[in-house]
Design a protein around this motif. Structure first.
Motif, mmCIF file in Angstrom:
data_model
loop_
_atom_site.group_PDB
_atom_site.id
_atom_site.type_symbol
_atom_site.label_atom_id
_atom_site.label_comp_id
_atom_site.label_asym_id
_atom_site.label_seq_id
_atom_site.Cartn_x
_atom_site.Cartn_y
_atom_site.Cartn_z
ATOM 1 N N LEU A 261 0.766 -1.259 0.047
ATOM 2 C CA LEU A 261 0.066 0.193 -0.158
ATOM 3 C C LEU A 261 0.983 1.238 0.266
ATOM 4 N N LYS A 262 2.061 1.296 0.773
ATOM 5 C CA LYS A 262 2.874 2.360 0.808
ATOM 6 C C LYS A 262 3.431 2.612 -0.532
ATOM 7 N N LEU A 263 3.933 1.495 -1.200
ATOM 8 C CA LEU A 263 4.339 1.829 -2.649
ATOM 9 C C LEU A 263 3.453 2.236 -3.545
ATOM 10 N N TRP A 264 1.932 1.815 -3.314
ATOM 11 C CA TRP A 264 1.071 2.385 -4.123
ATOM 12 C C TRP A 264 0.679 3.731 -4.050
ATOM 13 N N GLN A 265 0.815 4.291 -2.771
ATOM 14 C CA GLN A 265 0.577 5.530 -2.437
ATOM 15 C C GLN A 265 0.539 6.533 -3.472
ATOM 16 N N GLY A 266 -0.871 7.335 -3.612
ATOM 17 C CA GLY A 266 -0.682 8.236 -4.732
ATOM 18 C C GLY A 266 -1.415 8.049 -6.095
ATOM 19 N N LEU A 267 -1.451 6.357 -6.131
ATOM 20 C CA LEU A 267 -2.287 6.051 -7.360
ATOM 21 C C LEU A 267 -3.648 5.950 -7.185
ATOM 22 N N GLY A 268 -4.371 5.846 -5.991
ATOM 23 C CA GLY A 268 -5.508 5.832 -5.980
ATOM 24 C C GLY A 268 -6.090 4.336 -6.238
ATOM 25 N N TYR A 269 -7.669 4.203 -5.974
ATOM 26 C CA TYR A 269 -8.199 2.981 -6.028
ATOM 27 C C TYR A 269 -7.439 1.758 -5.462
ATOM 28 N N TYR A 270 -7.182 1.794 -4.296
ATOM 29 C CA TYR A 270 -6.488 1.081 -3.493
ATOM 30 C C TYR A 270 -6.665 -0.437 -3.442
ATOM 31 N N SER A 271 -7.977 -0.621 -3.684
ATOM 32 C CA SER A 271 -8.352 -1.809 -3.957
ATOM 33 C C SER A 271 -7.350 -2.969 -4.823
ATOM 34 N N ARG A 272 -6.984 -2.065 -6.028
ATOM 35 C CA ARG A 272 -6.061 -2.741 -6.785
ATOM 36 C C ARG A 272 -4.520 -3.365 -6.271
ATOM 37 N N ALA A 273 -4.107 -2.482 -5.247
ATOM 38 C CA ALA A 273 -2.872 -2.904 -4.567
ATOM 39 C C ALA A 273 -3.317 -4.198 -3.584
ATOM 40 N N ARG A 274 -4.355 -4.140 -2.960
ATOM 41 C CA ARG A 274 -4.693 -5.292 -2.430
ATOM 42 C C ARG A 274 -5.060 -6.368 -3.108
ATOM 43 N N ASN A 275 -5.519 -6.293 -4.148
ATOM 44 C CA ASN A 275 -5.819 -7.413 -5.110
ATOM 45 C C ASN A 275 -4.454 -8.059 -5.353
ATOM 46 N N LEU A 276 -3.619 -7.171 -6.147
ATOM 47 C CA LEU A 276 -2.247 -7.329 -6.468
ATOM 48 C C LEU A 276 -1.709 -8.317 -5.584
ATOM 49 N N LEU A 277 -1.709 -8.158 -4.243
ATOM 50 C CA LEU A 277 -0.859 -8.963 -3.247
ATOM 51 C C LEU A 277 -1.744 -10.379 -3.213
ATOM 52 N N PHE A 278 -2.928 -10.052 -3.238
ATOM 53 C CA PHE A 278 -3.712 -11.491 -3.195
ATOM 54 C C PHE A 278 -3.429 -12.232 -4.279
ATOM 55 N N ALA A 279 -3.623 -11.801 -5.409
ATOM 56 C CA ALA A 279 -3.255 -12.533 -6.656
ATOM 57 C C ALA A 279 -2.069 -13.172 -6.656
ATOM 58 N N ALA A 280 -0.900 -12.470 -6.198
ATOM 59 C CA ALA A 280 0.385 -12.882 -6.275
ATOM 60 C C ALA A 280 0.442 -14.034 -5.360
ATOM 61 N N LYS A 281 -0.203 -14.198 -4.306
ATOM 62 C CA LYS A 281 -0.252 -15.180 -3.225
ATOM 63 C C LYS A 281 -0.838 -16.492 -3.862
ATOM 64 N N GLN A 282 -1.973 -16.016 -4.776
ATOM 65 C CA GLN A 282 -2.799 -17.125 -5.604
ATOM 66 C C GLN A 282 -1.829 -17.915 -6.442
ATOM 67 N N VAL A 283 -0.989 -17.340 -7.193
ATOM 68 C CA VAL A 283 -0.122 -17.514 -8.374
ATOM 69 C C VAL A 283 0.938 -18.511 -7.698
ATOM 70 N N VAL A 284 1.564 -18.020 -6.420
ATOM 71 C CA VAL A 284 2.558 -18.886 -5.719
ATOM 72 C C VAL A 284 1.943 -20.088 -5.114
ATOM 73 N N ASN A 285 0.684 -19.943 -4.474
ATOM 74 C CA ASN A 285 0.386 -20.927 -3.643
ATOM 75 C C ASN A 285 -0.475 -22.142 -4.215
#
Length: 348
Positions: free
Chosen positions: A71-95
């Motif tokens: 979220l800190k790296l994403w700060q300023g881009l807005g629509y923060y659900s994109r950042a949370r989904n990004l992390l969730f999807a990365a975990k899906q790909v790995v797991n």
């Protein structure tokens, strides 16, 4: 239809922008760029893409990150659900996929935050799947090409554009074709004053023939934006501020701001101070009240004022609140609205 594809592919090879995610067909990098570029200009998104790829070289690196860091790296881009989904999807790909992105649009749709457009973009560019992409640029280009009178933000209009893209799409180099149409929309077929003389499809474009590009594409009216007046209390005790972690759902989920009150209309400074003191259960010494900061979200127009105050005795924070020093505050993910006013917070 084959001639149309040849024309635009030739144009693309000669005119495409050199963008970092186009250097190879790495699905991780393509996915990351597509998520960042949703609702974001390319010039702004490129800087964020480079920040993310500098910090996370692979999907495994991203999957192991903490949400606050993302979220800190994403700060300023807005629509923060994109950042949370990004992390969730990365975990899906790995797991769930052993660190390998699904190789089809259908498989990619199983990942959090990936819809039809993003799935088609990744599948066509990274895996050469012959599937069309439909984003804002594509909707504009194709609606003008066929002289479409239907609203591009309607189901009927989008269906017509998708059907046209499917007819034109070549089986070879589908990723380049999809990118070429998007690039044409970004560089030539602009919303206002399109550069028709530079377009490879100018002789085939119905809007160019009719000179109707000023009314095509057509959009149906958007949902009305709600006006909100927010009053934040930026409360200091010595070298610390009282901050609030926002709920896990809703706007700015899991990010940090300050205790606040909201009203549909502006209230007086005296009323705001009284209501904030009641909410905190403690009085405070007001040092400064900011001018209004305007911030627009998709369905909300915020007018925010920051009341900078201090207290001699540190109050007991609520469950979602905590006292933080400047060093800790600088590492917290905060909404763009809070970042806009940050220079006010630490003024003596």
């Amino acid at each position: 239809m084959e001639v149309l594809a040849e024309k635009i592919l030739e144009w693309y090879q000669q005119n495409k922008r050199q963008l970092p995610w186009r250097e190879d067909a790495n699905p991780f990098k393509i996915w990351l760029s597509e998520i960042i570029l949703q609702q974001t200009r390319v010039d702004q998104g490129t800087a964020y893409y480079l920040k993310f790829t500098d910090r996370f070289s692979t999907v495994h690196d991203l999957a192991s990150a903490e949400e606050e860091e993302v979220l800190k790296l994403w700060q300023g881009l807005g629509y923060y659900s994109r950042a949370r989904n990004l992390l969730f999807a990365a975990k899906q790909v790995v797991n769930e996929h052993d660190g390998v992105f699904p190789a089809s649009a259908e498989g990619l749709r199983s990942l959090k935050g990936i819809g039809p457009y993003t799935a088609a973009a990744i599948a066509s560019i990274a895996y050469n799947e012959a599937i069309p992409v439909v984003d804002g640029n594509v909707l504009r280009v194709i609606s003008r090409l066929i002289g479409m009178e239907d609203a591009i933000n309607s189901a009927k209009g989008e269906k017509k554009v998708r059907e046209t893209m499917t007819k034109i799409l070549p089986n070879s180099h589908p990723g380049d074709f999809n990118q070429s149409v998007m690039e044409l929309g970004a560089l030539v077929c602009k919303p206002q004053n399109p550069l028709c003389s530079s377009c490879p499809w100018q002789d085939d474009c119905q809007a160019n023939k009719d000179q109707s590009f000023d009314r095509i594409p057509f959009k149906e009216k958007k949902t009305k934006t709600k006006a909100v007046h927010t009053y934040y209390i930026v409360l200091k005790h010595r070298d610390e501020l009282l901050v609030r972690k926002r709920p896990a759902k809703g706007i700015w989920a899991n990010m940090y701001d300050f205790p606040s009150i909201e009203h549909p209309k502006a209230i007086t400074e005296e009323e705001a101070i009284t209501q904030l003191q009641t909410a905190l259960g403690k009085s405070f010494n007001v040092a400064h009240i900011s001018e209004s900061f305007k911030h627009i979200l998709s369905h909300r127009k915020i007018q925010a004022r920051f009341i900078i105050a201090s207290t001699d005795q540190k109050i007991e924070p609520k469950n979602d609140e905590s006292w933080v020093a400047k060093g800790a505050f600088d590492n917290l993910p905060i909404p763009r609205l809070i970042d806009k006013a940050q220079d006010l917070f630490w003024t003596p």
